[in-house]
Scaffold this active site. Structure first.
Site, PDB file in Angstrom:
ATOM      1  CG  PHE A 136      -1.839   1.239   1.185  1.00  0.00           C
ATOM      2  CD1 PHE A 136      -2.984   1.231   0.400  1.00  0.00           C
ATOM      3  CD2 PHE A 136      -1.528   2.387   1.890  1.00  0.00           C
ATOM      4  CE1 PHE A 136      -3.806   2.360   0.322  1.00  0.00           C
ATOM      5  CE2 PHE A 136      -2.341   3.524   1.819  1.00  0.00           C
ATOM      6  CZ  PHE A 136      -3.485   3.500   1.036  1.00  0.00           C
ATOM      7  CG  ASP A 221       5.536   3.505   1.981  1.00  0.00           C
ATOM      8  OD1 ASP A 221       5.542   4.042   3.097  1.00  0.00           O
ATOM      9  OD2 ASP A 221       4.528   3.456   1.250  1.00  0.00           O
ATOM     10  CE  LYS A 250      -0.916   5.523   7.933  1.00  0.00           C
ATOM     11  NZ  LYS A 250      -0.625   4.965   6.621  1.00  0.00           N
TER      12      LYS A 250
END
Ligand SMILES: *Cc1c(COP(=O)(O)O)cnc(C)c1O
Length: 400
Positions: A136, A221, A250
């Site tokens: 993702f 990532d 995040k």
């Protein structure tokens, strides 16, 4: 007061685009690992805004840093320097492999920047980026193309060109997919969204070697795994692999929207005035929050506690899997990103389990249709972990 959640939910459903199926609570306050909804019900938050509020909600040091910055300077664009931005990128480069940073506002934007940097660095003929099945990487068109899950592509085709997906954990197929056009391999050290799926260290080291052998850039990532989530500031530190480009978002600002793309100088040199940009990227308020967040995470003993509590949660989840073998087959993860792996019978009831936990005042989610995912604030206490495990046990005991 007692209908407050419903009132806000009804208002919202009329005017929001339907991209989310929300739980019926309007949250009004957060403190530490506790959220309070509009009717005064309290929740033990073991999702932390999806791996974002790692120091807990409204950590006093972050609140203070944000308030101070808001009262001094909120925004000037990237046509000027600001102190919080510079302080943040100094900290990020000091504590990582990277020499230089591009500031963005979200994970998808950080990954977009990584994709653009990899392409411009490789030159016009080499634009191919290989990522992994189950990955993702975000919801913008390029990052959704990089995302190795067809369900995120459906309805939005044609996808931007140049993205392909290698099967999870298979080095030979990955190598066979590399062509003259490939410029980078992009992956998460541990796949969060598709079900807390760690990749073998051997595999990741093999990916690094492929990148070196074929002159490709390795993009990690670490949007979900970074900022202490796995028990080191970045997951790559535990894997013995050093990427060329890393993306963060995040937890970077403990709740303030912020993203970053980091790289070594030689690679970063391909970005010059005009090649990429962002109006808000590196906003002083978000950066002030991130500086305060990093300072706390860098304190002595912080990461060792994350590792220790992560092990504690892992053991507790393994015990639950032993106790409820019909529903759960084991537990996995790193640090404080953990998944209770459900069996086929468990998967059928996964969404219901999360809803029952919500009703019982515990917030987690069901990731990748395979695991109950736990992403508590890193400051969670062992007592709170016990409370979480007891709540999960109750719900499992009530399942078929
Ligand atoms: C959440 C996430 C993203 C996307 O971040 P946004 O801030 O939602 O754009 C990208 N990659 C990974 C691994 C993520 O967990």
């Amino acid at each position: 007061m007692s209908e407050e959640n419903k009132i806000w939910a009804e208002k919202a459903e009329k005017v929001f685009m339907g991209t989310y199926a929300r739980y019926p609570a309007a949250m009004v306050k957060g403190e530490g690992c506790t959220l309070t909804d509009a009717e005064g019900k309290k929740y033990l938050d073991c999702l932390a805004g999806i791996a974002v509020c790692s120091l807990g909600h409204c950590h006093p040091a972050i609140t203070e840093a944000v308030c101070k910055q808001v009262s001094e300077l909120v925004h000037v664009s990237n046509l000027y320097y600001t102190k919080p931005q510079t302080e943040l990128v100094e900290l990020l480069t000091k504590h990582s492999f990277a020499d230089q940073v591009f500031m963005a506002n979200s994970g998808a934007e950080a990954n977009e920047a990584a994709i653009k940097l990899a392409r411009i660095c490789a030159g016009p003929e080499r634009y191919g980026i290989i990522s992994l099945a189950g990955s993702f990487h975000g919801r913008t068109l390029a990052t959704v193309a990089a995302t190795g899950q067809p369900k995120f592509h459906e309805g939005f085709e044609p996808m931007p060109e140049g993205f392909s997906h290698a099967p999870f954990g298979n080095l030979n197929v990955l190598e066979a997919m590399i062509t003259n056009q490939t410029c980078a391999i992009m992956c998460e050290p541990l796949q969060g969204e598709s079900g807390v799926r760690p990749l073998d260290i051997d595999y990741l080291q093999g990916v690094e070697k492929l990148c070196r052998d074929h002159n490709l850039l390795l993009i990690f990532d670490e949007i979900q795994t970074g900022m202490g989530r796995t028990g080191t500031l970045f997951a790559y530190e535990q894997i013995g692999v050093v990427p060329d480009i890393m993306t963060l978002a995040k937890a970077l600002g403990n709740g303030m929207p912020i993203g970053a793309m980091l790289s070594r100088k030689e690679i970063a040199a391909s970005f010059v005035p005009g090649t990429h940009g962002s109006t808000f990227g590196g906003n002083p308020v978000a950066c002030a929050a991130a500086v305060a967040t990093m300072k706390i995470m860098l304190e002595d003993g912080f990461m060792s506690e994350v590792l220790e509590k992560g092990e504690y949660l892992q053991k507790g989840l393994e015990k639950l899997a032993e106790r409820f073998p019909k529903l759960a087959s084991g537990a996995r993860g790193m640090g404080l990103i953990r998944g209770l792996v459900l069996t086929d019978a468990g998967v059928e009831q996964g969404a219901d389990m999360v809803k029952k936990l919500f009703d019982n005042g515990v917030l987690i989610n069901f990731a990748g249709n395979v695991v109950l995912r736990f992403l508590p604030p890193l400051i969670i206490t062992k007592e709170e972990i016990d409370q979480l495990l007891a709540a999960v046990a109750d719900v499992l005991a009530g399942c078929k």
